[in-house]
Scaffold this active site. Sequence first.
Site, PDB file in Angstrom:
ATOM      1  N   SER A 158       4.008 -12.808  -4.812  1.00  0.00           N
ATOM      2  CA  SER A 158       3.088 -13.914  -5.058  1.00  0.00           C
ATOM      3  C   SER A 158       3.791 -15.029  -5.846  1.00  0.00           C
ATOM      4  CB  SER A 158       1.834 -13.397  -5.767  1.00  0.00           C
ATOM      5  OG  SER A 158       0.782 -14.329  -5.687  1.00  0.00           O
ATOM      6  N   ASP A 248      -4.843 -13.436   4.093  1.00  0.00           N
ATOM      7  CA  ASP A 248      -4.324 -13.989   2.846  1.00  0.00           C
ATOM      8  C   ASP A 248      -4.153 -15.493   3.011  1.00  0.00           C
ATOM      9  OD1 ASP A 248      -2.933 -14.704   0.569  1.00  0.00           O
ATOM     10  OD2 ASP A 248      -1.320 -13.243   0.839  1.00  0.00           O
ATOM     11  N   HIS A 278      -4.415 -10.386   0.139  1.00  0.00           N
ATOM     12  CA  HIS A 278      -3.474 -10.707  -0.935  1.00  0.00           C
ATOM     13  C   HIS A 278      -3.612  -9.686  -2.065  1.00  0.00           C
ATOM     14  CE1 HIS A 278      -0.760 -13.425  -3.044  1.00  0.00           C
ATOM     15  NE2 HIS A 278      -1.407 -13.066  -4.142  1.00  0.00           N
TER      16      HIS A 278
END
Length: 311
Positions: A158, A248, A278
Amino acid sequence: MQLTPEINLILNHLQKIQTFNAKDSLDDIRKYLETMSFQLSGKKEAVSVIEELEIPYGNRQIPLRVYYPKGKMTQHSSAVIYIHGGWFMAGGYETHDAVARKLANTTGSVIFFINYRLAPEHPFPAGLDDCLDASKWIIEQSESLGIDRNRIGIIGDSAGGALATAVSTQIGELLKFQILIYPASDNQLNSTSWSTYENGPVLTREGGIQAWKWYLPRKEENNPLAVPALMKDFRSTPSTLVILAEHDPLSDDGRKLAENMENAGVSVQVSLYKDMVHGFMHMGEILNEVQTAVNEMASFAIRNLEAENLD
């Protein structure tokens, strides 16, 4: 959007998470991520040893946690530098502990987990400076750390994927591979996947806008080291695996980053995890895909380390 029963179970659980004694909205975000990770990551694997260090660098100390894989304390081990996610403003040792343990055992490598400074208290480039300086220190001190400086890779998830990408453009010639897990690579939040998933699951456009605002000073908005989507020079970037989740909002940005790398001559492999959301790497209590992804990352890491060793 068709979600599996397992994902729906997780999302229902996420809606019920309550944080306690949060001082403000930022503290609530940080405690929420910690609670989510604690409740959904599943049983933590045993490793040989966990050490915590403070790296002296300039006028600051950079916290570092070191994971030694189970049953393996040999000298000249391979190593992985891990840079965690959390929208640049959350996350740390405890949120990613289960993942770090799995990666240590499955890769057979020592994991160096960098606990970099977070926004908004420390906006860009503070976190990147910590990650870059800690990575240099690990490589420079490899002999005393018992690792092989010629067998080191980097992983980021991320926001950590954005930071890892930046680190690799600076010192990638010293790294043997890079793995980016659903990287946050663009601050525009205007892709098709952002339009599809602007209200979730897990991430929202509103939250993303706030995160980038806290992290990125206006004068740095066009700095490619802060926004990987703007990067043009990937000459130092090592062989890269990009892991994406189907549901996501970051998926299109991650795919575009992979394309940019590939167009620049980087060896890139993209792996899309169907049905995943995610942050699924924190959901090992319910999702078998977590171990599948860890196994894929380990195979990629080991293949690149061994290939380098044979050269």
